[in-house]
Design a protein around this motif. Structure first.
Motif, PDB file in Angstrom:
ATOM      1  N   UNK A  85      71.162  99.274 -29.310  1.00 57.97           N
ATOM      2  CA  UNK A  85      71.378 100.561 -28.379  1.00 57.97           C
ATOM      3  C   UNK A  85      71.974 100.107 -27.251  1.00 57.97           C
ATOM      4  N   UNK A  86      70.645  99.215 -26.434  1.00 60.45           N
ATOM      5  CA  UNK A  86      70.434  98.417 -24.990  1.00 60.45           C
ATOM      6  C   UNK A  86      71.493  97.853 -25.145  1.00 60.45           C
ATOM      7  N   UNK A  87      72.234  97.281 -25.575  1.00 62.67           N
ATOM      8  CA  UNK A  87      73.559  95.971 -26.122  1.00 62.67           C
ATOM      9  C   UNK A  87      74.817  96.725 -25.621  1.00 62.67           C
ATOM     10  N   UNK A  88      75.021  97.803 -26.436  1.00 67.76           N
ATOM     11  CA  UNK A  88      75.465  98.473 -26.723  1.00 67.76           C
ATOM     12  C   UNK A  88      75.823  98.918 -24.817  1.00 67.76           C
ATOM     13  N   UNK A  93      79.551 100.345 -23.575  1.00 64.99           N
ATOM     14  CA  UNK A  93      79.528 101.650 -24.424  1.00 64.99           C
ATOM     15  C   UNK A  93      78.597 102.646 -23.887  1.00 64.99           C
ATOM     16  N   UNK A  94      77.950 102.462 -23.132  1.00 66.58           N
ATOM     17  CA  UNK A  94      76.984 103.237 -22.907  1.00 66.58           C
ATOM     18  C   UNK A  94      77.406 105.085 -22.946  1.00 66.58           C
ATOM     19  N   UNK A 175      67.499 106.092 -28.118  1.00 63.50           N
ATOM     20  CA  UNK A 175      68.964 106.237 -27.693  1.00 63.50           C
ATOM     21  C   UNK A 175      68.725 106.992 -25.814  1.00 63.50           C
ATOM     22  N   UNK A 176      67.795 108.230 -26.797  1.00 63.40           N
ATOM     23  CA  UNK A 176      66.972 109.227 -25.528  1.00 63.40           C
ATOM     24  C   UNK A 176      66.671 107.910 -24.139  1.00 63.40           C
ATOM     25  N   UNK A 177      65.491 107.787 -24.638  1.00 60.63           N
ATOM     26  CA  UNK A 177      65.263 106.569 -23.975  1.00 60.63           C
ATOM     27  C   UNK A 177      66.375 106.032 -22.625  1.00 60.63           C
ATOM     28  N   UNK A 178      67.179 105.474 -22.978  1.00 59.94           N
ATOM     29  CA  UNK A 178      68.469 104.791 -22.679  1.00 59.94           C
ATOM     30  C   UNK A 178      69.378 105.545 -21.616  1.00 59.94           C
TER      31      UNK A 178
END
Length: 246
Positions: A85-88, A93-94, A175-178
């Protein structure tokens, strides 16, 4: 689902290769020259092999006789993994990821709020109140605010009294954290406390219909905040329905 790529030299290699793969710098199907990569990153073959095992666990790479180590197709990637997720997000792609997350949340969280109003305990209320209190005190610190937000939603899922629903935090939280780091870092975004307070009040009052509506309102605000941060104007259909997230 804690991130691996902050741990020592192995973590640095995992971070470097994982970000390249997810970001598209190393395409799907590409064969990796493990020895050359080790020389480039100045690490031993042992470190490379151990790091590739971690990436294999995330579904990014595989190894076969005669073919060697190669990048797997996207359909095999663990898109719920915190590092992926972080790499996306880092790869640009965030926004796409956050809007997918909004869709998933619109399916799960209103129903969870309704059920929490029916089954919550005093301990659940205490956990929700503590998270909300921290959220209110953490406006100047986006990392703490993101942690408080995640804690609130984790406590809400737990308050449903359903163990399987409670473990939905594994699906939502990375995902929520990002998303929260992105949104809470912008001072112009509105205060998140009132929308969360409305959910908590309805859960405390054991009012399931109100809890569901309050969560729909919270999610609508989340989409509005994301639109604000990304500079996107919400579609009219999105504004008409709290479910609109795309």
């Amino acid at each position: 689902m804690a991130a691996y790529s902050t741990r020592g030299v192995h973590g640095q290699v995992v971070q470097s290769l994982g970000a390249r793969i997810v970001g598209g710098a190393v395409p799907e199907g590409a064969t990796l020259d493990v020895r050359a990569l080790g020389e480039e990153l100045d690490v031993s073959l042992t470190v490379m092999r151990e790091s590739l095992k971690v990436l294999a666990g995330k579904g990014l790479v595989d190894a076969r006789q005669k073919r060697g180590t190669f990048v797997r197709g996207r359909k095999h990637w663990n898109l719920l993994d915190a590092d992926v997720i972080r790499w996306r997000v880092e790869g640009g792609a965030g926004e796409e990821l956050m809007r997918d997350l909004a869709d998933v949340r619109s399916i799960i969280e209103p129903a969870a709020a309704l059920r929490a109003a029916l089954h919550r305990t005093d301990a659940d209320l205490g956990a929700l109140e503590a998270a909300l209190d921290l959220m209110g005190r953490a406006r100047a610190d986006s990392a703490v605010a993101a942690e408080a937000d995640a804690a609130f939603h984790r406590a809400l899922l737990a308050a449903t009294g359903n163990e399987m629903l409670a473990r939905m935090d594994m699906l939502l939280e990375p995902g929520l954290r990002e998303r929260d780091r992105l949104v809470h870092a912008h001072a112009s975004v509105g205060d998140p406390v009132p929308s969360h307070r409305a959910v908590l009040d309805a859960v405390r009052d054991r009012d399931p219909a109100r809890a569901e509506l309050a969560m729909l309102g919270l999610l609508a605000k989340a989409v509005e905040d994301l639109d604000h941060v990304t500079g996107r104007t919400a579609d009219p259909a999105d504004r008409e329905s709290p479910h609109g997230a795309r």
